[in-house]
Design a protein around this motif. Sequence first.
Motif, PDB file in Angstrom:
ATOM      1  N   ASP A  95       0.805  -1.229   0.000  1.00 39.42           N
ATOM      2  CA  ASP A  95       0.000   0.000   0.000  1.00 39.42           C
ATOM      3  C   ASP A  95       0.835   1.275   0.000  1.00 39.42           C
ATOM      4  N   VAL A  96       1.861   1.306  -0.832  1.00 34.46           N
ATOM      5  CA  VAL A  96       2.690   2.492  -0.980  1.00 34.46           C
ATOM      6  C   VAL A  96       2.405   3.105  -2.349  1.00 34.46           C
ATOM      7  N   GLU A  97       2.337   4.430  -2.393  1.00 35.47           N
ATOM      8  CA  GLU A  97       2.116   5.149  -3.641  1.00 35.47           C
ATOM      9  C   GLU A  97       3.172   6.236  -3.791  1.00 35.47           C
ATOM     10  N   ILE A  98       3.539   6.500  -5.027  1.00 37.47           N
ATOM     11  CA  ILE A  98       4.426   7.604  -5.351  1.00 37.47           C
ATOM     12  C   ILE A  98       3.602   8.617  -6.127  1.00 37.47           C
ATOM     13  N   PHE A  99       3.793   9.884  -5.827  1.00 36.03           N
ATOM     14  CA  PHE A  99       3.128  10.964  -6.551  1.00 36.03           C
ATOM     15  C   PHE A  99       4.189  11.786  -7.271  1.00 36.03           C
ATOM     16  N   THR A 100       3.913  12.110  -8.516  1.00 39.18           N
ATOM     17  CA  THR A 100       4.829  12.939  -9.293  1.00 39.18           C
ATOM     18  C   THR A 100       4.034  13.789 -10.273  1.00 39.18           C
ATOM     19  N   ARG A 101       4.659  14.806 -10.786  1.00 34.06           N
ATOM     20  CA  ARG A 101       4.015  15.659 -11.792  1.00 34.06           C
ATOM     21  C   ARG A 101       4.677  15.396 -13.136  1.00 34.06           C
ATOM     22  N   SER A 102       3.854  15.337 -14.165  1.00 36.14           N
ATOM     23  CA  SER A 102       4.356  15.164 -15.520  1.00 36.14           C
ATOM     24  C   SER A 102       3.723  16.241 -16.394  1.00 36.14           C
ATOM     25  N   MET A 103       4.000  16.194 -17.672  1.00 34.45           N
ATOM     26  CA  MET A 103       3.389  17.148 -18.605  1.00 34.45           C
ATOM     27  C   MET A 103       1.870  17.001 -18.594  1.00 34.45           C
ATOM     28  N   ALA A 104       1.397  15.798 -18.285  1.00 32.59           N
ATOM     29  CA  ALA A 104      -0.044  15.528 -18.252  1.00 32.59           C
ATOM     30  C   ALA A 104      -0.679  15.921 -16.919  1.00 32.59           C
ATOM     31  N   GLY A 105       0.121  16.302 -15.948  1.00 33.25           N
ATOM     32  CA  GLY A 105      -0.406  16.653 -14.631  1.00 33.25           C
ATOM     33  C   GLY A 105       0.113  15.719 -13.553  1.00 33.25           C
ATOM     34  N   ARG A 106      -0.567  15.714 -12.427  1.00 35.92           N
ATOM     35  CA  ARG A 106      -0.147  14.881 -11.287  1.00 35.92           C
ATOM     36  C   ARG A 106      -0.442  13.413 -11.570  1.00 35.92           C
ATOM     37  N   GLN A 107       0.526  12.563 -11.244  1.00 39.07           N
ATOM     38  CA  GLN A 107       0.359  11.118 -11.417  1.00 39.07           C
ATOM     39  C   GLN A 107       0.433  10.421 -10.078  1.00 39.07           C
ATOM     40  N   ARG A 108      -0.323   9.368  -9.966  1.00 39.65           N
ATOM     41  CA  ARG A 108      -0.271   8.493  -8.789  1.00 39.65           C
ATOM     42  C   ARG A 108       0.221   7.144  -9.290  1.00 39.65           C
ATOM     43  N   CYS A 109       1.351   6.716  -8.774  1.00 41.57           N
ATOM     44  CA  CYS A 109       1.983   5.481  -9.231  1.00 41.57           C
ATOM     45  C   CYS A 109       2.014   4.479  -8.077  1.00 41.57           C
ATOM     46  N   LEU A 110       1.351   3.363  -8.244  1.00 39.02           N
ATOM     47  CA  LEU A 110       1.282   2.351  -7.190  1.00 39.02           C
ATOM     48  C   LEU A 110       2.569   1.527  -7.147  1.00 39.02           C
ATOM     49  N   VAL A 111       3.060   1.278  -5.948  1.00 41.35           N
ATOM     50  CA  VAL A 111       4.257   0.472  -5.742  1.00 41.35           C
ATOM     51  C   VAL A 111       3.810  -0.967  -5.488  1.00 41.35           C
ATOM     52  N   THR A 112       4.375  -1.911  -6.243  1.00 39.09           N
ATOM     53  CA  THR A 112       4.000  -3.316  -6.053  1.00 39.09           C
ATOM     54  C   THR A 112       4.965  -4.059  -5.137  1.00 39.09           C
ATOM     55  N   SER A 113       6.232  -3.601  -5.066  1.00 37.83           N
ATOM     56  CA  SER A 113       7.166  -4.272  -4.161  1.00 37.83           C
ATOM     57  C   SER A 113       8.278  -3.322  -3.734  1.00 37.83           C
TER      58      SER A 113
END
Length: 131
Positions: A95-113
């Motif tokens: 249940d860890v997530e990384i948040f980052t901004r790209s040209m498309a806007g804010r992204q939420r990236c799920l961590v699997t391991s």
Amino acid sequence: MNRTLFALLGGAVLSISLVAASAPAQPKDRQSECFPQREIDSWASQDQRTVNLRVGFNRYYQLKLFSPCLDLDFSQAIGMRSRGSDWICAGENNDVEIFTRSMAGRQRCLVTSVRRLTPAEVAALPRGAKP
């Protein structure tokens, strides 16, 4: 007098045991398997699905993402959230997530391991992938 002192000491010991029993449990092996988010010193993306973290002075962890996190290699900063606790532990489905901004806007990236890297693995990281 001795009975009063004994009763006071017994009450103090009972109070301390109750407080210790109600304190939140810390992970068993903090140094190798878990770390609090506040100890993350730096990060580097290895590719769009892999993020490497330096925790403290000499611990390195690798996070694998569920899907590509676009523009991760161009991001100046990332955010991280772990549901339920500020501790991040090695393993899968944590249940860890990384948040980052790209040209498309804010992204939420799920961590699997999450896994701790050995010194040999850290030394073998590609150029620019070591935090």
